[in-house]
Write an enzyme that holds these catalytic residues in place. Structure first.
Site, PDB file in Angstrom:
ATOM      1  N   ASP A  10       0.865  -1.188   0.000  1.00 26.99           N
ATOM      2  CA  ASP A  10       0.000   0.000   0.000  1.00 26.99           C
ATOM      3  C   ASP A  10       0.895   1.230   0.000  1.00 26.99           C
ATOM      4  OD1 ASP A  10      -2.587   1.374   0.215  1.00 26.99           O
ATOM      5  OD2 ASP A  10      -1.889   2.002   2.179  1.00 26.99           O
ATOM      6  N   SER A  11       0.311   2.362  -0.387  1.00 28.89           N
ATOM      7  CA  SER A  11       1.056   3.621  -0.344  1.00 28.89           C
ATOM      8  C   SER A  11       1.450   3.967   1.098  1.00 28.89           C
ATOM      9  CB  SER A  11       0.199   4.746  -0.920  1.00 28.89           C
ATOM     10  OG  SER A  11      -0.989   4.850  -0.172  1.00 28.89           O
ATOM     11  N   TYR A  42      -0.755   8.607  -2.472  1.00 24.73           N
ATOM     12  CA  TYR A  42      -0.671   8.410  -3.922  1.00 24.73           C
ATOM     13  C   TYR A  42      -1.896   9.013  -4.632  1.00 24.73           C
ATOM     14  CZ  TYR A  42       3.033   4.734  -3.855  1.00 24.73           C
ATOM     15  OH  TYR A  42       4.202   4.021  -3.740  1.00 24.73           O
ATOM     16  N   GLY A  43      -2.950   9.278  -3.847  1.00 24.70           N
ATOM     17  CA  GLY A  43      -4.271   9.601  -4.406  1.00 24.70           C
ATOM     18  C   GLY A  43      -4.306  10.701  -5.442  1.00 24.70           C
ATOM     19  N   CYS A  73      -4.123  -1.459  -2.237  1.00 23.53           N
ATOM     20  CA  CYS A  73      -4.302  -0.010  -2.388  1.00 23.53           C
ATOM     21  C   CYS A  73      -5.138   0.186  -3.641  1.00 23.53           C
ATOM     22  CB  CYS A  73      -2.916   0.626  -2.563  1.00 23.53           C
ATOM     23  SG  CYS A  73      -2.947   2.375  -2.993  1.00 23.53           S
ATOM     24  N   ASN A  74      -6.269   0.861  -3.487  1.00 26.64           N
ATOM     25  CA  ASN A  74      -7.148   1.056  -4.641  1.00 26.64           C
ATOM     26  C   ASN A  74      -6.504   1.931  -5.698  1.00 26.64           C
ATOM     27  OD1 ASN A  74     -10.134   0.030  -3.952  1.00 26.64           O
ATOM     28  ND2 ASN A  74      -9.087   0.654  -2.095  1.00 26.64           N
ATOM     29  N   GLU A 158      -3.945   9.361   7.996  1.00 23.65           N
ATOM     30  CA  GLU A 158      -2.475   9.293   8.117  1.00 23.65           C
ATOM     31  C   GLU A 158      -1.982  10.191   9.267  1.00 23.65           C
ATOM     32  OE1 GLU A 158       0.236   7.759   6.105  1.00 23.65           O
ATOM     33  OE2 GLU A 158      -1.295   6.418   5.337  1.00 23.65           O
ATOM     34  N   CYS A 192     -11.181   2.939  -0.718  1.00 27.49           N
ATOM     35  CA  CYS A 192      -9.828   3.332  -0.324  1.00 27.49           C
ATOM     36  C   CYS A 192      -9.557   2.618   0.991  1.00 27.49           C
ATOM     37  CB  CYS A 192      -9.735   4.838  -0.130  1.00 27.49           C
ATOM     38  SG  CYS A 192      -8.162   5.345   0.596  1.00 27.49           S
ATOM     39  N   THR A 193      -8.402   1.988   1.063  1.00 26.53           N
ATOM     40  CA  THR A 193      -8.145   1.113   2.204  1.00 26.53           C
ATOM     41  C   THR A 193      -7.930   1.875   3.516  1.00 26.53           C
ATOM     42  OG1 THR A 193      -5.854   1.047   1.451  1.00 26.53           O
ATOM     43  CG2 THR A 193      -7.265  -0.784   0.836  1.00 26.53           C
ATOM     44  N   HIS A 194      -7.789   3.190   3.437  1.00 27.42           N
ATOM     45  CA  HIS A 194      -7.686   3.980   4.664  1.00 27.42           C
ATOM     46  C   HIS A 194      -9.059   4.210   5.328  1.00 27.42           C
ATOM     47  CE1 HIS A 194      -3.744   5.063   3.110  1.00 27.42           C
ATOM     48  NE2 HIS A 194      -3.483   5.724   4.223  1.00 27.42           N
TER      49      HIS A 194
HETATM   50  N1  DGL Z   1      -4.983   3.605   0.596  1.00 26.60           N
HETATM   51  C1  DGL Z   1      -4.910   3.966  -0.771  1.00 26.60           C
HETATM   52  C2  DGL Z   1      -6.137   3.520  -1.544  1.00 26.60           C
HETATM   53  O1  DGL Z   1      -6.706   2.535  -1.220  1.00 26.60           O
HETATM   54  C3  DGL Z   1      -4.688   5.386  -1.119  1.00 26.60           C
HETATM   55  C4  DGL Z   1      -4.177   6.338  -0.196  1.00 26.60           C
HETATM   56  C5  DGL Z   1      -3.322   7.338  -0.906  1.00 26.60           C
HETATM   57  O2  DGL Z   1      -3.835   8.328  -1.421  1.00 26.60           O
HETATM   58  O3  DGL Z   1      -2.137   7.064  -0.941  1.00 26.60           O
HETATM   59  O4  DGL Z   1      -6.560   4.114  -2.482  1.00 26.60           O
END
Ligand code: DGL
Length: 283
Positions: A10-11, A42-43, A73-74, A158, A192-194
């Protein structure tokens, strides 16, 4: 016997919600989790950059004896998975596999919705890629899908602000925007996994929004961990040649591109346990 880990990338910390779901279902395997925390989020990054960073992480996990890597990570699944599967693997790593989190989620969601109106909450990158919309429409042509980017949600998580009162404003704002696009939505994907860390606030705000439309049901929320876990289990059942390469010692190692101390402190919020991490660099 040589080691054969399942790699999860994941990011940052978000993929820990996927790791957790997978380990609850399949605790016997050996795992390596890699968070590119130094370069998260990464978004909002471009396709090329997300591809380059994700490929670096995948190569690192391959070097560390992972025949199978899950992009937990999506954003990476939306922007990098297809190129890795179609361009990189056939040429450079034909015996390894990389899987994502969007397709397994898209597979189940059509059956879970009664109105067939589905909402997707995700990062700007995932929403702009239209990956969920395209996958769900392909698998469930009777479904209507709308997406809403939630640019503040990853930073809230985060920065450990996800359970503070300030988060309410941003959660309400994104949910209101989603539901005003299509009030018939009865199923919402947390793409999004967060986002599972914001679940209590999401449920609370949705319940409040629902009082404005009491004739409509309160939408159900789909966090991904459990669906990714059952999809992986199914994948390994269908691919015994891969399953045989995976070792079963019940271990999990954590790697981060940020400071190991910082990772250890934050990871416990996601996992409810203390973990040790190791710092690595990606290039
Ligand atoms: N957790 C990541 C996802 O599922 C993205 C978070 C990020 O923006 O890095 O999309």
């Amino acid at each position: 016997m040589t080691s054969g880990y399942i790699g999860i990338f994941d990011s940052g910390f978000g993929g820990l919600t996927i790791l957790d779901g997978i380990r609850q279902r399949m605790p016997e395997y050996d795992y390596i989790y890699l968070g590119d925390n130094a370069r998260a989020p990464y978004g909002t990054r471009s396709f090329d950059v997300v591809y380059e960073f994700t490929l670096q992480a995948v190569k690192k996990l391959f070097e560390m004896d992972c025949p199978l890597v899950i992009l937990g990570c999506n954003t990476a699944s939306a922007k990098a998975l297809r190129s890795i599967q179609q361009k990189y693997l056939p040429q450079y790593a034909p015996n390894r596999r990389v899987l994502g989190v969007i397709r397994p989620t898209a597979e189940v969601v059509g059956e879970l919705s009664h109105t067939k109106h589905i909402g997707v909450l995700a990062t700007e990158g995932t929403i702009k890629s239209e990956s969920y919309k395209l996958e769900i429409e392909k698998l469930h042509p009777d479904c209507t899908i709308v997406g809403q980017a939630c640019p503040m949600w990853v930073p809230l998580v985060e920065n450990n602000e996800f359970d503070k009162p300030g988060a309410d404003y941003f959660v309400k704002d994104s949910l209101t925007k989603l539901m005003s696009q299509d009030p018939l939505i009865d199923t919402i994907i947390l793409g999004c996994t967060h986002y599972p860390l914001l679940l209590p606030k999401i449920k609370q705000q949705l319940a409040q929004l629902s009082t404005l439309n009491p004739q409509l049901p309160t939408p159900q929320i789909i966090p991904q961990g459990q669906y990714i876990a059952s999809s992986l289990e199914d994948y390994l059942r269908r691919h015994p040649e891969m399953d045989e390469r995976l070792t079963r010692g019940g271990t999990c190692q954590y790697l981060t591109t940020e400071s190991a101390t910082k990772f250890r402190e934050c990871a416990s919020l996601f996992l409810n346990e203390e973990v040790e991490a190791q710092h690595i660099t990606l290039n």
